[in-house]
Design an enzyme around this catalytic site. Structure first.
Site, PDB file in Angstrom:
ATOM      1  N   ASP A   1      35.727  46.777  33.799  1.00  0.00           N
ATOM      2  CA  ASP A   1      34.686  45.740  33.791  1.00  0.00           C
ATOM      3  C   ASP A   1      34.562  45.051  35.143  1.00  0.00           C
ATOM      4  OD1 ASP A   1      35.842  45.255  30.549  1.00  0.00           O
ATOM      5  OD2 ASP A   1      33.817  45.906  31.021  1.00  0.00           O
TER       6      ASP A   1
ATOM      7  N   THR B   1      39.851  45.658  28.753  1.00  0.00           N
ATOM      8  CA  THR B   1      38.860  45.774  27.681  1.00  0.00           C
ATOM      9  C   THR B   1      39.334  46.762  26.622  1.00  0.00           C
ATOM     10  OG1 THR B   1      36.493  45.909  27.253  1.00  0.00           O
ATOM     11  CG2 THR B   1      37.436  47.652  28.605  1.00  0.00           C
TER      12      THR B   1
ATOM     13  N   ASP C   1      40.028  49.935  37.484  1.00  0.00           N
ATOM     14  CA  ASP C   1      39.673  48.899  36.516  1.00  0.00           C
ATOM     15  C   ASP C   1      38.299  49.294  35.973  1.00  0.00           C
ATOM     16  OD1 ASP C   1      39.326  46.246  35.303  1.00  0.00           O
ATOM     17  OD2 ASP C   1      37.968  45.880  36.986  1.00  0.00           O
TER      18      ASP C   1
ATOM     19  N   ASP D   1      38.113  44.447  40.660  1.00  0.00           N
ATOM     20  CA  ASP D   1      37.031  43.517  41.056  1.00  0.00           C
ATOM     21  C   ASP D   1      37.446  42.058  40.981  1.00  0.00           C
ATOM     22  OD1 ASP D   1      35.299  42.194  38.368  1.00  0.00           O
ATOM     23  OD2 ASP D   1      37.047  43.497  38.105  1.00  0.00           O
TER      24      ASP D   1
HETATM   25  C1  XBP Z   1      37.682  42.602  31.638  1.00  0.00           C
HETATM   26  C2  XBP Z   1      38.124  41.784  30.504  1.00  0.00           C
HETATM   27  C3  XBP Z   1      37.752  42.186  29.121  1.00  0.00           C
HETATM   28  C4  XBP Z   1      36.257  42.032  28.903  1.00  0.00           C
HETATM   29  C5  XBP Z   1      35.948  41.899  27.432  1.00  0.00           C
HETATM   30  O1  XBP Z   1      38.473  43.773  31.602  1.00  0.00           O
HETATM   31  O2  XBP Z   1      38.854  40.837  30.713  1.00  0.00           O
HETATM   32  O3  XBP Z   1      38.421  41.311  28.245  1.00  0.00           O
HETATM   33  O4  XBP Z   1      35.815  40.813  29.533  1.00  0.00           O
HETATM   34  O5  XBP Z   1      36.401  43.049  26.772  1.00  0.00           O
HETATM   35  P1  XBP Z   1      38.819  44.605  32.985  1.00  0.00           P
HETATM   36  P2  XBP Z   1      37.169  42.894  25.354  1.00  0.00           P
HETATM   37  O6  XBP Z   1      38.170  43.874  34.168  1.00  0.00           O
HETATM   38  O7  XBP Z   1      40.321  44.625  33.055  1.00  0.00           O
HETATM   39  O8  XBP Z   1      38.203  45.967  32.765  1.00  0.00           O
HETATM   40  O9  XBP Z   1      36.363  41.911  24.529  1.00  0.00           O
HETATM   41  O10 XBP Z   1      37.173  44.290  24.769  1.00  0.00           O
HETATM   42  O11 XBP Z   1      38.540  42.397  25.710  1.00  0.00           O
HETATM   43 MG    MG Z   2      37.540  43.850  36.066  1.00  0.00          MG
END
Ligand code: XBP
Ligand code: MG
Length: 237
Positions: A11, A123, A9, A182
């Site tokens: 973020d 994301t 993952d 996470d």
């Molecule tokens: C986390 C998310 C993303 C980000 C915002 O992604 O839910 O939506 O918060 O990014 P992950 P965007 O933990 O799956 O990496 O605005 O580009 O969606």
């Molecule tokens: Mg994440």
């Protein structure tokens, strides 16, 4: 089946991007487009249960500013907001968002031990590209055989689609992979795809329910190949 691939993952897992990147970028976009919206830390922690920035803003507008979603230009409004937010986010990444402890080391360990690497994230693709280039260098883009990001699938986490898309790209069965996540939505997505999952909670997800994880660690600092194989091998029931 032996461990053959790590699927990361982004973020909250590779870096604490939500706190220092996405949340301020959303608020900067709201200001830029003249909206009276403001997502403080507490509200953002709640909104993170909605994955996908466009989906998150649409959810918030439906509850707090339904007029924004009415009329013929509603969808364009969300798209314009998200484009502005992504621009602000990319500027923050370029200014320097550090990787979490142990991430650079586990990627080097994987590469030296022949473990294949992939990414499965909600994301946007440009956000992944910028984070990898700014933290690991442009050559790191080639380390990941498959990068599944954002709208490549219609149903985002906790749906399994992004992980299934990545497994298809790797041409691997779920049993050959270990996901590193996470958040609860991310864990649910990986588990629904049949993938054993190692969780390293982030700032916003410490109170999430991680039932079904094969292991839950504070971070990846000092983790060994043997640790990864053990975690992968002890299937959660
Ligand atoms: C986390 C998310 C993303 C980000 C915002 O992604 O839910 O939506 O918060 O990014 P992950 P965007 O933990 O799956 O990496 O605005 O580009 O969606
Ligand atoms: Mg994440």
């Amino acid at each position: 089946m032996n461990l053959q691939a790590l699927i990361f993952d982004v973020d909250g897992t590779l870096a604490e991007t939500e706190r220092d990147g996405h949340r301020p970028a959303f608020n900067a976009a709201f200001d830029e487009l003249g909206l009276q919206w403001h997502w403080d830390e507490k509200l953002y922690g709640e909104l993170l249960r909605i994955t996908g920035g466009k989906e998150r803003m649409r959810h918030y507008a439906a509850l707090h500013d339904p007029a924004f979603l009415m009329g013929p230009y509603a969808s364009q409004g969300i798209q314009r907001l998200h484009a502005a937010k992504t621009r602000h986010y990319l500027q923050r990444v370029a200014a320097g968002l550090p990787l979490r402890p142990g991430i650079a080391e586990i990627l080097a360990l994987a590469r030296h031990s022949g473990l294949r690497l992939a990414i499965a994230t909600t994301t946007s693709p440009e956000n992944v590209h910028e984070l990898l280039v700014n933290t690991l260098g442009a050559e790191s883009l080639a380390w990941f055989e498959v990068i599944g990001a954002g709208d490549v699938v219609a149903a985002k986490k906790p749906a399994p689609d992004i992980y299934q898309w990545v497994l298809q790209g790797l041409d691997l069965p779920a049993a050959a992979a270990l996901a590193i996540e996470d958040s609860a939505p991310g864990l649910l997505a990986a588990r629904a795809a049949g993938i054993a999952t190692l969780v390293t909670p982030s700032d916003y997800t410490r109170d999430h329910d991680f039932a079904g994880a094969s292991a839950c660690l504070q971070n990846l600092a000092g983790i060994s190949l043997a640790d990864l194989q053990r975690i992968h091998g002890c299937r959660s029931n």
